[in-house]
Design an enzyme around this catalytic site. Sequence first.
Site, PDB file in Angstrom:
ATOM      1  N   THR A   1      22.351  -3.481  52.883  1.00 29.33           N
ATOM      2  CA  THR A   1      21.933  -3.651  51.494  1.00 29.33           C
ATOM      3  C   THR A   1      22.131  -5.076  50.981  1.00 29.33           C
ATOM      4  O   THR A   1      21.568  -5.441  49.948  1.00 29.33           O
ATOM      5  CB  THR A   1      22.742  -2.712  50.578  1.00 29.33           C
ATOM      6  OG1 THR A   1      24.130  -3.054  50.655  1.00 29.33           O
ATOM      7  CG2 THR A   1      22.555  -1.249  50.991  1.00 29.33           C
TER       8      THR A   1
ATOM      9  N   CYS B   1      31.347  -4.762  48.054  1.00 32.41           N
ATOM     10  CA  CYS B   1      31.983  -3.789  47.167  1.00 32.41           C
ATOM     11  C   CYS B   1      33.497  -3.838  47.289  1.00 32.41           C
ATOM     12  O   CYS B   1      34.046  -4.354  48.257  1.00 32.41           O
ATOM     13  CB  CYS B   1      31.538  -2.358  47.513  1.00 32.41           C
ATOM     14  SG  CYS B   1      29.765  -2.059  47.435  1.00 32.41           S
TER      15      CYS B   1
ATOM     16  N   CYS C   1      34.919   1.620  45.871  1.00 29.27           N
ATOM     17  CA  CYS C   1      33.600   1.815  45.275  1.00 29.27           C
ATOM     18  C   CYS C   1      33.171   3.283  45.382  1.00 29.27           C
ATOM     19  O   CYS C   1      33.234   3.885  46.461  1.00 29.27           O
ATOM     20  CB  CYS C   1      32.568   0.929  45.973  1.00 29.27           C
ATOM     21  SG  CYS C   1      30.913   1.046  45.228  1.00 29.27           S
TER      22      CYS C   1
ATOM     23  N   ARG D   1      28.033   5.810  47.901  1.00 27.98           N
ATOM     24  CA  ARG D   1      28.087   6.471  49.210  1.00 27.98           C
ATOM     25  C   ARG D   1      28.731   5.554  50.246  1.00 27.98           C
ATOM     26  O   ARG D   1      28.441   4.365  50.314  1.00 27.98           O
ATOM     27  CB  ARG D   1      26.668   6.840  49.657  1.00 27.98           C
ATOM     28  CG  ARG D   1      26.630   7.691  50.924  1.00 27.98           C
ATOM     29  CD  ARG D   1      25.219   8.066  51.266  1.00 27.98           C
ATOM     30  NE  ARG D   1      24.411   6.893  51.612  1.00 27.98           N
ATOM     31  CZ  ARG D   1      23.118   6.960  51.940  1.00 27.98           C
ATOM     32  NH1 ARG D   1      22.495   8.120  51.928  1.00 27.98           N
ATOM     33  NH2 ARG D   1      22.453   5.851  52.242  1.00 27.98           N
TER      34      ARG D   1
ATOM     35  N   ARG E   1      25.809 -10.151  47.601  1.00 22.89           N
ATOM     36  CA  ARG E   1      25.887 -10.190  46.149  1.00 22.89           C
ATOM     37  C   ARG E   1      26.754  -9.024  45.664  1.00 22.89           C
ATOM     38  O   ARG E   1      26.900  -8.010  46.353  1.00 22.89           O
ATOM     39  CB  ARG E   1      24.499 -10.118  45.512  1.00 22.89           C
ATOM     40  CG  ARG E   1      23.730  -8.842  45.808  1.00 22.89           C
ATOM     41  CD  ARG E   1      22.311  -8.922  45.253  1.00 22.89           C
ATOM     42  NE  ARG E   1      21.586  -7.662  45.418  1.00 22.89           N
ATOM     43  CZ  ARG E   1      20.938  -7.299  46.512  1.00 22.89           C
ATOM     44  NH1 ARG E   1      20.942  -8.109  47.571  1.00 22.89           N
ATOM     45  NH2 ARG E   1      20.308  -6.146  46.566  1.00 22.89           N
TER      46      ARG E   1
ATOM     47  N   CYS F   1      28.307  -5.786  43.940  1.00 20.91           N
ATOM     48  CA  CYS F   1      27.871  -4.441  43.576  1.00 20.91           C
ATOM     49  C   CYS F   1      27.913  -4.303  42.052  1.00 20.91           C
ATOM     50  O   CYS F   1      28.895  -4.669  41.414  1.00 20.91           O
ATOM     51  CB  CYS F   1      28.790  -3.406  44.224  1.00 20.91           C
ATOM     52  SG  CYS F   1      28.490  -1.709  43.711  1.00 20.91           S
TER      53      CYS F   1
ATOM     54  N   CYS G   1      30.726  -1.108  41.118  1.00 20.85           N
ATOM     55  CA  CYS G   1      32.194  -1.222  41.185  1.00 20.85           C
ATOM     56  C   CYS G   1      32.716  -2.581  40.748  1.00 20.85           C
ATOM     57  O   CYS G   1      33.924  -2.771  40.629  1.00 20.85           O
ATOM     58  CB  CYS G   1      32.692  -0.903  42.594  1.00 20.85           C
ATOM     59  SG  CYS G   1      32.296  -2.164  43.845  1.00 20.85           S
TER      60      CYS G   1
ATOM     61  N   ASP H   1      73.999 -12.606  36.369  1.00 22.78           N
ATOM     62  CA  ASP H   1      73.552 -12.172  35.049  1.00 22.78           C
ATOM     63  C   ASP H   1      74.434 -11.027  34.555  1.00 22.78           C
ATOM     64  O   ASP H   1      74.713 -10.069  35.298  1.00 22.78           O
ATOM     65  CB  ASP H   1      72.094 -11.719  35.123  1.00 22.78           C
ATOM     66  CG  ASP H   1      71.581 -11.212  33.799  1.00 22.78           C
ATOM     67  OD1 ASP H   1      71.399 -12.037  32.886  1.00 22.78           O
ATOM     68  OD2 ASP H   1      71.377  -9.984  33.668  1.00 22.78           O
TER      69      ASP H   1
END
Length: 501
Positions: free
Chosen positions: A29, A33, A37, A40, A62, A64, A67, A446
Amino acid sequence: MPARETCLAAVDSRDARFDGAFVTGVTSTGIYCRPSCPARTPSAANCTFHPSAAAAQAAGFRACKRCRPDAAPGSAEWEPRADVTARVVRLIADGVVDRDGVAGLARRVGYSPRQLERLTLAELGATPIGLARAQRAHTARLLLQTTDLAMADVAFAAGFGSIRSFNATLVAAYAATPSGLRDAGGPSEAGASGTGAVGGRLLRLDVRLPVRPPFCATHLFGHLVATGVPGVEEWRGGAYRRTLRLPHGPGIAALTPRPDHVAATLHLSDPRDLTPAIGRCRRMLDLDADPVAVDALLARDPVLAPLVAADPGCRVPRSADPDELALRVVLGQQVSTAAARTAAGRLVARLGEPIADPEGGLTHVFPTADAVAGASAEDYRAPASRRLTLIRLAAALASGSLDLGPGADRDEARAGLAALPGIGPWTVEMVAMRSLGDPDAFPATDLGVRRAAAGQGLPDGRALTARAERWRPWRAYATVHLWSTLDHAINRLPADPEEDA
């Protein structure tokens, strides 16, 4: 990077604990992601894994749109680490490349630009300019989707040098033009905001700061409010509010804890300060910690185990301004929390920079180290030895001989602090813990730690330090858990003054 098998398992189970640790590029694609995400699950054969969003973008993927991987919590690896790469990542997050360029970044860490490029390519899969470009794209998207600033103003504010590079970067990162991103509306990590202006009045932006679960906000926000300096910090409307000294002018942050994020309302003098403002708020709240790893190690100790079980996901209360915090630690030497607040408030009223708060009662930005270095006895009424310690520390910070910023070398900073007269182990460890962000800092001397340790049946002195060896490298978080056992205001959220009225 985790092993490929670990990455595949995290993607298959949509494990949000790995968000920020890596991103998944899907070759079929061209999209990358988060591990969590909800889309699927891609075929393993189509998955490539990258250590950062910048590396995925450099590889041609690039982001998603479902998400929003560019808005995931920051990698938990960089805040604890003290090496050069970690320092570089923190400096880029603070906007140093946008202000000073890669050459300025390289000077900060003592490397040449070419050495730095080789280093970040090897560990992060991207050059410093690639990392900065990915950050600019994210900042630009926030401004596009949360303000009505003109396109040219957004490009300038996000750090782009030209409209052409602004357009090209957003198309490459999101497969959308700037106008397309604006038309798409606000993403999951940003809400509607007022409009503001580039000059004149403060620009308001409402942003969600993602956090890696679990997240225990009570001790974190309780500590910040209980130790807050009058005029600089307040609790109002369920939010911790404080003024900020930013590169291009003063600002205000209002931070409201939520179960899975922190809602932030930012008022900025200049939109170019959005990136450093977000980065400083995230560091102050320790939002990029890995609570699962911290809790797993500390829970091995039978004394700490019930404390971890009661408050999983504790964070270390840090500071939006490391120099300010160091000066406040000296103001708090050998006095109560209330006395330290009073002393700091008096110093702020005399030397701080006035600011108009559009939504609350904040009045000043904490004074610069240079201003404190010139403080008189009237400005800071304290024993002469402590006043001299404060002025020496302020002078070292103002001159740059002592660096406590996000790119500081922690070992050098510790040595520089310890060399100053009047700075002892308690001050060094508190500054290391809250200014330098050292997750293994341990203020064994302390008073609160000693009282809490005694209440848990732990030894004192050197024996406590020896026992704490089993808590490495997370002794700062063990300190927070010990403090949590005390009946002290730092361990509860205060009543809201508006509700009391």
